[in-house]
Design a protein around this motif. Structure first.
Motif, PDB file in Angstrom:
ATOM      1  N   TYR A 170      16.766  25.797  -2.859  1.00 36.37           N
ATOM      2  CA  TYR A 170      17.993  25.098  -3.218  1.00 36.37           C
ATOM      3  C   TYR A 170      17.679  23.873  -4.077  1.00 36.37           C
ATOM      4  CZ  TYR A 170      19.430  27.774   0.883  1.00 36.37           C
ATOM      5  OH  TYR A 170      19.663  28.788   1.783  1.00 36.37           O
ATOM      6  N   SER A 171      18.490  23.657  -5.098  1.00 34.21           N
ATOM      7  CA  SER A 171      18.422  22.427  -5.888  1.00 34.21           C
ATOM      8  C   SER A 171      19.430  21.475  -5.269  1.00 34.21           C
ATOM      9  CB  SER A 171      18.764  22.682  -7.351  1.00 34.21           C
ATOM     10  OG  SER A 171      17.763  23.469  -7.946  1.00 34.21           O
ATOM     11  N   ILE A 172      18.934  20.379  -4.745  1.00 31.39           N
ATOM     12  CA  ILE A 172      19.790  19.440  -4.028  1.00 31.39           C
ATOM     13  C   ILE A 172      19.551  18.036  -4.548  1.00 31.39           C
ATOM     14  CG2 ILE A 172      19.858  20.849  -1.931  1.00 31.39           C
ATOM     15  CD1 ILE A 172      17.792  18.777  -0.786  1.00 31.39           C
ATOM     16  N   ARG A 173      20.338  17.088  -4.039  1.00 27.30           N
ATOM     17  CA  ARG A 173      20.142  15.675  -4.347  1.00 27.30           C
ATOM     18  C   ARG A 173      20.094  14.901  -3.044  1.00 27.30           C
ATOM     19  NH1 ARG A 173      25.311  14.556  -7.304  1.00 27.30           N
ATOM     20  NH2 ARG A 173      25.946  16.150  -5.838  1.00 27.30           N
ATOM     21  N   ALA A 174      19.258  13.890  -3.029  1.00 30.27           N
ATOM     22  CA  ALA A 174      19.189  12.992  -1.888  1.00 30.27           C
ATOM     23  C   ALA A 174      19.548  11.592  -2.381  1.00 30.27           C
ATOM     24  CB  ALA A 174      17.789  12.991  -1.283  1.00 30.27           C
ATOM     25  N   LYS A 175      20.396  10.916  -1.611  1.00 33.12           N
ATOM     26  CA  LYS A 175      20.805   9.556  -1.955  1.00 33.12           C
ATOM     27  C   LYS A 175      20.248   8.626  -0.889  1.00 33.12           C
ATOM     28  CE  LYS A 175      24.780   6.598  -2.846  1.00 33.12           C
ATOM     29  NZ  LYS A 175      26.245   6.545  -2.959  1.00 33.12           N
TER      30      LYS A 175
ATOM     31  N   PRO B 245       0.789  -1.238   0.000  1.00 36.59           N
ATOM     32  CA  PRO B 245       0.000   0.000   0.000  1.00 36.59           C
ATOM     33  C   PRO B 245       0.822   1.290   0.000  1.00 36.59           C
ATOM     34  CG  PRO B 245      -0.046  -1.004   2.176  1.00 36.59           C
ATOM     35  CD  PRO B 245       0.668  -1.973   1.259  1.00 36.59           C
ATOM     36  N   THR B 246       2.113   1.202   0.315  1.00 32.62           N
ATOM     37  CA  THR B 246       2.917   2.417   0.366  1.00 32.62           C
ATOM     38  C   THR B 246       4.226   2.232  -0.395  1.00 32.62           C
ATOM     39  OG1 THR B 246       4.029   1.746   2.418  1.00 32.62           O
ATOM     40  CG2 THR B 246       2.014   3.057   2.651  1.00 32.62           C
ATOM     41  N   ALA B 247       4.776   3.358  -0.770  1.00 40.43           N
ATOM     42  CA  ALA B 247       6.131   3.421  -1.311  1.00 40.43           C
ATOM     43  C   ALA B 247       6.875   4.372  -0.389  1.00 40.43           C
ATOM     44  CB  ALA B 247       6.118   3.952  -2.740  1.00 40.43           C
ATOM     45  N   SER B 248       8.197   4.217  -0.305  1.00 43.62           N
ATOM     46  CA  SER B 248       8.931   5.090   0.603  1.00 43.62           C
ATOM     47  C   SER B 248      10.326   5.383   0.058  1.00 43.62           C
ATOM     48  CB  SER B 248       9.044   4.456   1.985  1.00 43.62           C
ATOM     49  OG  SER B 248       9.820   3.269   1.931  1.00 43.62           O
ATOM     50  N   PHE B 249      10.892   6.471   0.563  1.00 44.76           N
ATOM     51  CA  PHE B 249      12.271   6.827   0.272  1.00 44.76           C
ATOM     52  C   PHE B 249      12.921   7.213   1.585  1.00 44.76           C
ATOM     53  CE2 PHE B 249      15.667   9.880  -0.592  1.00 44.76           C
ATOM     54  CZ  PHE B 249      16.430   9.155  -1.495  1.00 44.76           C
ATOM     55  N   SER B 250      14.057   6.615   1.861  1.00 49.66           N
ATOM     56  CA  SER B 250      14.821   6.927   3.057  1.00 49.66           C
ATOM     57  C   SER B 250      16.245   7.218   2.629  1.00 49.66           C
ATOM     58  CB  SER B 250      14.790   5.737   4.028  1.00 49.66           C
ATOM     59  OG  SER B 250      15.587   6.010   5.159  1.00 49.66           O
ATOM     60  N   GLY B 251      16.698   8.436   2.890  1.00 52.27           N
ATOM     61  CA  GLY B 251      18.033   8.785   2.441  1.00 52.27           C
ATOM     62  C   GLY B 251      18.569  10.017   3.119  1.00 52.27           C
ATOM     63  N   LYS B 252      19.664  10.521   2.576  1.00 52.62           N
ATOM     64  CA  LYS B 252      20.329  11.691   3.122  1.00 52.62           C
ATOM     65  C   LYS B 252      20.613  12.675   1.997  1.00 52.62           C
ATOM     66  CE  LYS B 252      22.459   9.393   6.999  1.00 52.62           C
ATOM     67  NZ  LYS B 252      23.624   9.289   7.847  1.00 52.62           N
ATOM     68  N   ILE B 253      20.610  13.941   2.363  1.00 58.53           N
ATOM     69  CA  ILE B 253      20.943  15.001   1.417  1.00 58.53           C
ATOM     70  C   ILE B 253      22.445  14.956   1.161  1.00 58.53           C
ATOM     71  CG2 ILE B 253      21.001  17.496   1.074  1.00 58.53           C
ATOM     72  CD1 ILE B 253      18.489  17.572   2.947  1.00 58.53           C
ATOM     73  N   ILE B 254      22.831  15.000  -0.104  1.00 58.65           N
ATOM     74  CA  ILE B 254      24.237  14.917  -0.476  1.00 58.65           C
ATOM     75  C   ILE B 254      24.944  16.260  -0.259  1.00 58.65           C
ATOM     76  CG2 ILE B 254      25.831  14.526  -2.383  1.00 58.65           C
ATOM     77  CD1 ILE B 254      23.790  12.562  -3.545  1.00 58.65           C
ATOM     78  N   GLU B 255      24.292  17.358  -0.611  1.00 59.58           N
ATOM     79  CA  GLU B 255      24.918  18.679  -0.515  1.00 59.58           C
ATOM     80  C   GLU B 255      24.921  19.192   0.925  1.00 59.58           C
ATOM     81  OE1 GLU B 255      24.187  17.863  -4.502  1.00 59.58           O
ATOM     82  OE2 GLU B 255      22.655  17.958  -2.991  1.00 59.58           O
ATOM     83  N   ASP B 256      25.837  20.135   1.190  1.00 60.86           N
ATOM     84  CA  ASP B 256      25.837  20.826   2.480  1.00 60.86           C
ATOM     85  C   ASP B 256      24.849  21.980   2.395  1.00 60.86           C
ATOM     86  OD1 ASP B 256      27.805  19.251   3.680  1.00 60.86           O
ATOM     87  OD2 ASP B 256      29.412  20.426   2.772  1.00 60.86           O
ATOM     88  N   ILE B 257      23.897  21.997   3.306  1.00 57.06           N
ATOM     89  CA  ILE B 257      22.860  23.029   3.322  1.00 57.06           C
ATOM     90  C   ILE B 257      22.860  23.689   4.704  1.00 57.06           C
ATOM     91  CG2 ILE B 257      20.355  23.448   3.234  1.00 57.06           C
ATOM     92  CD1 ILE B 257      21.426  22.769   0.533  1.00 57.06           C
ATOM     93  N   ASN B 258      22.765  25.015   4.722  1.00 54.94           N
ATOM     94  CA  ASN B 258      22.584  25.732   5.976  1.00 54.94           C
ATOM     95  C   ASN B 258      21.072  25.877   6.185  1.00 54.94           C
ATOM     96  OD1 ASN B 258      22.310  27.517   8.082  1.00 54.94           O
ATOM     97  ND2 ASN B 258      23.881  28.947   7.346  1.00 54.94           N
TER      98      ASN B 258
END
Length: 112
Positions: free
Chosen positions: A42-47, A22-35
């Protein structure tokens, strides 16, 4: 998109097997350094791991993040190949169904 609500219902029941997954999920971390204390967009990427139809795939997903007054909103559009998540499409309907689904995400992040 679907031409009718019935097509969407059949896709979810017969191919996505939404009753079993019933669900889909994404678990990850932001690749870029963000304040996170500085307002802006911000245009960022999550892996991380994208789980669809019970199958986990590592992905890097492009995300637009907006920080405003301490609130963090994210938006992303990406595609998921059905074959990568063991979602079979019978040959009989192969010409009528796309081999990938488009995913649109909009969310407000909360501290955990």
């Amino acid at each position: 998109g679907f031409n009718s609500p019935l097509q969407k219902e059949h896709f979810n029941e017969n191919y996505m097997e939404s009753n079993l997954y019933p669900t889909a999920s994404f678990s990850g971390k932001i690749i870029e350094d963000i304040n996170f204390t500085t307002d802006g967009t911000y245009s960022i990427r999550a892996k991380g791991n994208l789980t669809v139809h019970g199958v986990v795939q590592e992905r890097i997903i492009k995300v637009e993040m907006t920080i405003k007054e301490g609130k963090i909103n994210v938006a992303s559009n990406f595609t998921v190949l059905l074959s990568e998540h063991n979602i079979p499409i019978p040959k009989v309907v192969h010409e009528k169904l796309a081999s990938e689904i488009k995913v649109e995400v909009k969310a407000e992040l909360a501290a955990s």
